[in-house]
Design a protein around this motif. Structure first.
Motif, short mmCIF file in Angstrom:
data_model
loop_
_atom_site.label_atom_id
_atom_site.label_comp_id
_atom_site.label_asym_id
_atom_site.label_seq_id
_atom_site.Cartn_x
_atom_site.Cartn_y
_atom_site.Cartn_z
N LYS A 96 -58.56 -30.72 14.51
CA LYS A 96 -59.66 -30.97 15.45
C LYS A 96 -59.35 -30.20 16.73
O LYS A 96 -58.21 -29.88 17.02
CB LYS A 96 -59.85 -32.46 15.72
N GLN A 155 -51.56 -38.05 28.34
CA GLN A 155 -50.38 -37.23 28.09
C GLN A 155 -49.91 -36.63 29.42
O GLN A 155 -50.65 -36.67 30.41
CB GLN A 155 -50.71 -36.07 27.13
N ARG A 167 -54.73 -23.88 24.59
CA ARG A 167 -55.81 -24.87 24.79
C ARG A 167 -56.41 -24.78 26.19
O ARG A 167 -57.56 -25.15 26.41
CB ARG A 167 -55.27 -26.29 24.58
N ASP A 181 -59.64 -32.09 22.80
CA ASP A 181 -58.33 -32.11 22.12
C ASP A 181 -57.91 -33.54 21.77
O ASP A 181 -57.50 -33.82 20.65
CB ASP A 181 -57.29 -31.48 23.06
N HIS A 185 -59.93 -37.91 19.37
CA HIS A 185 -59.22 -38.96 18.61
C HIS A 185 -59.71 -40.35 19.02
O HIS A 185 -59.99 -41.20 18.19
CB HIS A 185 -57.71 -38.89 18.89
N PHE A 221 -46.60 -28.82 24.33
CA PHE A 221 -45.47 -29.67 24.73
C PHE A 221 -44.23 -28.86 25.12
O PHE A 221 -43.18 -29.42 25.38
CB PHE A 221 -45.11 -30.68 23.62
N TRP A 323 -46.31 -41.94 14.67
CA TRP A 323 -47.31 -40.87 14.59
C TRP A 323 -47.09 -39.97 13.37
O TRP A 323 -48.05 -39.67 12.64
CB TRP A 323 -47.22 -40.05 15.89
C1 SOE Z 1 -51.84 -31.79 22.02
O1 SOE Z 1 -52.60 -32.47 22.97
C2 SOE Z 1 -51.79 -32.58 20.71
O2 SOE Z 1 -50.97 -31.88 19.81
C3 SOE Z 1 -53.17 -32.73 20.08
O3 SOE Z 1 -53.74 -31.46 19.78
C4 SOE Z 1 -53.05 -33.58 18.83
O4 SOE Z 1 -54.32 -33.77 18.21
C5 SOE Z 1 -52.47 -34.95 19.20
O5 SOE Z 1 -52.34 -35.75 18.04
C6 SOE Z 1 -51.12 -34.77 19.87
O6 SOE Z 1 -51.23 -33.88 21.00
#
Ligand code: SOE
Length: 375
Positions: A96, A155, A167, A181, A185, A221, A323
């Motif tokens: 997604k 985050q 992104r 992003d 969810h 990250f 996760w």
């Molecule tokens: C980065 O924000 C990311 O990897 C997302 O793209 C994922 O969908 C999420 O599950 C974890 O964070």
């Protein structure tokens, strides 16, 4: 013993490697990977111990040995690769947001339906056992009529101006970053759990960090380097959304990638006439249930509660699932669907297109600063 599925993974960054791991855990053979160049494909194939490094993602869709294509590229390339894979008769797992526009996402959902192929999107938070328990309680009416919904997904990996990733750039990731992003969810989860559908919303998009370092292949990250902070940013760091459902329930949603200390925290509270339920991904094995006469904290357990909560247990109680386990369960259910075994709650391209209709409304509302209908 059925032949293992042969899968190819396109995109070998953080999430592509999660797909490789999850595919293997689900019993598939990862027969090839593709990165951004043939040289990087070969290097990734060697590192991941995969037989083939494709020259391109499109190359992988032409491999007659491949049954399933996993698409983990920057969002702008999803449409091209997913279309080629479906046209080639391959089942598809596409990250997604499904596409960077609502029309493209709908076109992919239509194509998958026309081809009769399994095409899924990793809304993997549906696969935490205690999320399934929350849904079972809402769907069985234990919570009662829903009065109020609150949710957030926070985050901090983009907290500093030196933090960046494809992104951040609308050309690679699409016009919405944080909301498309990870807000995707949250919205998918709340609609799936409650059965409610958001019909209109008002959104504010914020961007406190107006300039960042240039992405240049920086993975998600990956902590910021010392590149010059000279790239003007054109996507949001956070989104605040108030959404209304078809039955008049209001949801207040906060999505941020600049919330210090919150590494990847999805949280929701659904307040009903009899009970409230809270899920917090930082304590993913728990479900908090509130009543007028007291509260209970339920712990994941393979021998208790709803069927779907039990089904997704792979460890005894107290051996924390998280996760990565939810991601693996999503891939396993995708492959089960390819074998003709239908499990509840598999997120498909239809859900990916639905998600983009909400993203589209968020962008229109933020621009017009008005309540906006979701198409
Ligand atoms: C980065 O924000 C990311 O990897 C997302 O793209 C994922 O969908 C999420 O599950 C974890 O964070």
């Amino acid at each position: 013993m059925t032949k293992p599925l042969n899968v190819a993974v396109i995109g070998t960054g953080f999430i592509g490697r999660v797909h490789v791991r999850s595919a293997r855990l689900a019993g598939a053979q990862v027969v090839g990977v593709a990165a951004s160049t043939p040289e990087r494909s070969a290097a990734a194939a060697a590192e991941l111990k995969v037989p083939k490094g494709y020259a391109s993602g499109i190359d992988a869709t032409r491999d007659p040995d491949v049954d399933v294509i996993h698409i983990c590229t920057p969002n702008a390339y999803h449409m091209e690769v997913a279309q080629a894979a479906l046209e080639a008769g391959k089942h598809v797992v596409c990250e997604k947001p499904l596409a960077t526009s609502l029309s493209d996402a709908r076109a992919l959902a239509d194509l998958a339906r026309q081809k009769g192929l399994v095409a899924t999107v990793p809304f993997i938070n549906r696969f935490h056992p205690m999320v399934r328990e929350a849904r079972a309680r809402v769907q069985s009416d234990a919570t009662g009529r829903i009065y109020l919904i609150q949710g957030s997904y926070l985050q901090d990996w983009l907290l500093e101006p030196g933090d960046t990733n494809w992104r951040v750039d609308a050309a690679a990731g699409g016009a919405s970053r944080a909301f498309a992003d990870i807000g995707s969810h949250l919205c998918d989860l709340l609609e799936w759990i409650t059965g409610e559908r958001f019909v209109s919303l008002i959104a504010v998009l914020g961007r406190p960090i107006e300039q960042r370092a240039s992405a240049q292949g920086r993975a998600a990250f990956q902590a910021g380097g010392n590149s010059p902070i000279d790239k003007v940013v054109d996507t949001e760091d956070y989104a605040c959304v108030l959404a209304r459902t078809q039955s008049g329930v209001f949801a207040s949603l906060t999505v941020s990638q600049i919330s210090a200390g919150r590494k990847n925290r999805l949280w929701f509270e659904i307040d009903g006439a009899h009970q409230s339920v809270i899920f917090d991904s930082e304590s993913a094995d728990e479900l908090w249930v509130g009543r007028r006469d007291g509260t209970t904290l339920y712990m994941r357990d393979p021998n208790q509660y709803s069927q779907e909560q039990r089904r997704l247990n792979i460890l005894p109680p107290g051996h924390t699932q998280g996760w990565g386990d939810a991601f693996a369960a999503f891939v396993a259910d995708t492959y089960a669907a390819i074998r003709g075994e239908k499990h509840e709650g598999l997120p498909t391209f239809e859900d990916g297109a639905r998600s983009m209709s909400i993203v589209d409304a968020v962008l229109r509302s933020a621009k017009s600063n008005t309540w906006t209908d979701i198409e």
